[in-house]
Write an enzyme that holds these catalytic residues in place. Structure first.
Site, PDB file in Angstrom:
ATOM      1  N   ASP A  51       8.558  -2.475   7.048  1.00 28.27           N
ATOM      2  CA  ASP A  51       8.400  -3.777   7.722  1.00 28.27           C
ATOM      3  C   ASP A  51       8.567  -4.995   6.821  1.00 28.27           C
ATOM      4  OD1 ASP A  51       7.826  -1.950   9.679  1.00 28.27           O
ATOM      5  OD2 ASP A  51       5.786  -2.642  10.075  1.00 28.27           O
TER       6      ASP A  51
ATOM      7  N   LYS B 156      10.175   0.389  15.110  1.00 31.38           N
ATOM      8  CA  LYS B 156       9.001   1.165  15.546  1.00 31.38           C
ATOM      9  C   LYS B 156       8.077   0.278  16.380  1.00 31.38           C
ATOM     10  CE  LYS B 156       6.476   0.503  11.176  1.00 31.38           C
ATOM     11  NZ  LYS B 156       5.510  -0.444  11.687  1.00 31.38           N
TER      12      LYS B 156
ATOM     13  N   CYS C  47       0.432  -1.046   8.389  1.00 34.31           N
ATOM     14  CA  CYS C  47       1.584  -0.183   8.672  1.00 34.31           C
ATOM     15  C   CYS C  47       1.906   0.795   7.541  1.00 34.31           C
ATOM     16  CB  CYS C  47       2.794  -1.031   9.026  1.00 34.31           C
ATOM     17  SG  CYS C  47       2.579  -1.844  10.631  1.00 34.31           S
TER      18      CYS C  47
HETATM   19  N1  TIU Z   1       3.615  -4.061   9.443  1.00 35.54           N
HETATM   20  C1  TIU Z   1       2.302  -4.244   9.615  1.00 35.54           C
HETATM   21  O1  TIU Z   1       1.504  -3.979   8.733  1.00 35.54           O
HETATM   22  N2  TIU Z   1       1.892  -4.820  10.809  1.00 35.54           N
HETATM   23  C2  TIU Z   1       0.755  -5.585  10.956  1.00 35.54           C
HETATM   24  O2  TIU Z   1       0.434  -6.057  12.043  1.00 35.54           O
HETATM   25  N3  TIU Z   1       0.048  -5.844   9.818  1.00 35.54           N
HETATM   26  C3  TIU Z   1      -1.021  -6.666   9.684  1.00 35.54           C
HETATM   27  O3  TIU Z   1      -1.599  -6.648   8.606  1.00 35.54           O
HETATM   28  N4  TIU Z   1      -1.379  -7.455  10.672  1.00 35.54           N
END
Ligand code: TIU
Length: 221
Positions: free
Chosen positions: A23, A128, A161
């Site tokens: 991400d 995802k 994530c």
């Molecule tokens: N990619 C990921 O970690 N999504 C989140 O929403 N992370 C947060 O820390 N909010």
């Protein structure tokens, strides 16, 4: 090949190992995206980009498989559970229009991997709908077909994530290692805690190591 890792050395073979960058998209790293709508200071996350770039370059040089993930939903939000969209009191919700397009929606500017780590031909790019990279993505089957057994992780955020994906990977039988300086959280103490809990109890979830330990292993061949 061996990495000087915690809690003990990590052995891997490049042909059976993928570098997974979780991400690293504008929605989490730049102002105006999902991370900021949740109330976070996103500036902290940019600091890992140079180390992550160096790892990506070395891994490409070694001809290792690269997997990029993005947390992104279908434009009709059919893969976004109402519980996820409706939770809390964000300034903008998933699917709403923000400064980088619709928040956490596939194809929008905010869902793009940042330029510094942009995927190249031959690399896997996985959208995802959840926090974990295996939920509703088909990625496990793809990795199995390619004979992948080991996963090196970087990306954001460490305790959300990245940690979810590492735990999913562990339950599916992969040996995972988290590159400590290629991951970050909006909460530094959560990052530190996640690293500790991953490698506790004899690598109960997996290994961790600073990225220079991986680069040293790749250079010594
Ligand atoms: N990619 C990921 O970690 N999504 C989140 O929403 N992370 C947060 O820390 N909010």
């Amino acid at each position: 090949m061996q990495i000087d890792a915690n809690p003990f050395p990590y052995h891997f073979d490049i042909a059976h190992t993928a570098l997974v960058l979780i991400d690293m998209q504008r929605d989490f790293i730049e102002p105006g995206g999902f991370g900021e709508t949740l109330g976070n200071n996103v500036a902290l996350l940019e600091a890992i980009v140079p180390a992550t770039q160096a790892v990506l370059a070395a891994w490409r040089q070694a001809a290792g498989l690269v997997v990029h993930t993005r947390e992104a939903h279908a434009p009709d939000l059919s893969d976004c559970p109402p519980a996820k969209r409706n939770r809390g009191n964000p300034t903008l919700r998933i699917g709403d229009v923000g400064p980088m397009g619709r928040i956490l929606v596939k194809g929008e500017p905010g869902s793009q991997i940042i330029d510094a780590l942009a995927p190249v031909a031959g690399e896997l790019v996985i959208d995802k709908p959840g926090k974990g990279m295996f939920y509703a993505t088909g990625l496990h089957e793809t990795l199995q077909q390619r004979g992948i057994t080991h996963l090196l992780f970087g990306g954001v955020t460490t305790e959300v994530c990245v940690q979810t994906s590492m735990r999913e990977a562990n339950d599916r039988g992969y040996d995972g290692l988290l590159l400590e300086d290629c991951t970050e959280s909006y909460f530094p103490h959560f990052k530190a805690a996640a690293i500790e809990m991953i490698r506790a109890q004899g690598a109960i979830v997996g290994w961790t190591a600073p990225s220079p330990a991986l680069l040293a292993a790749l250079h010594s061949g």
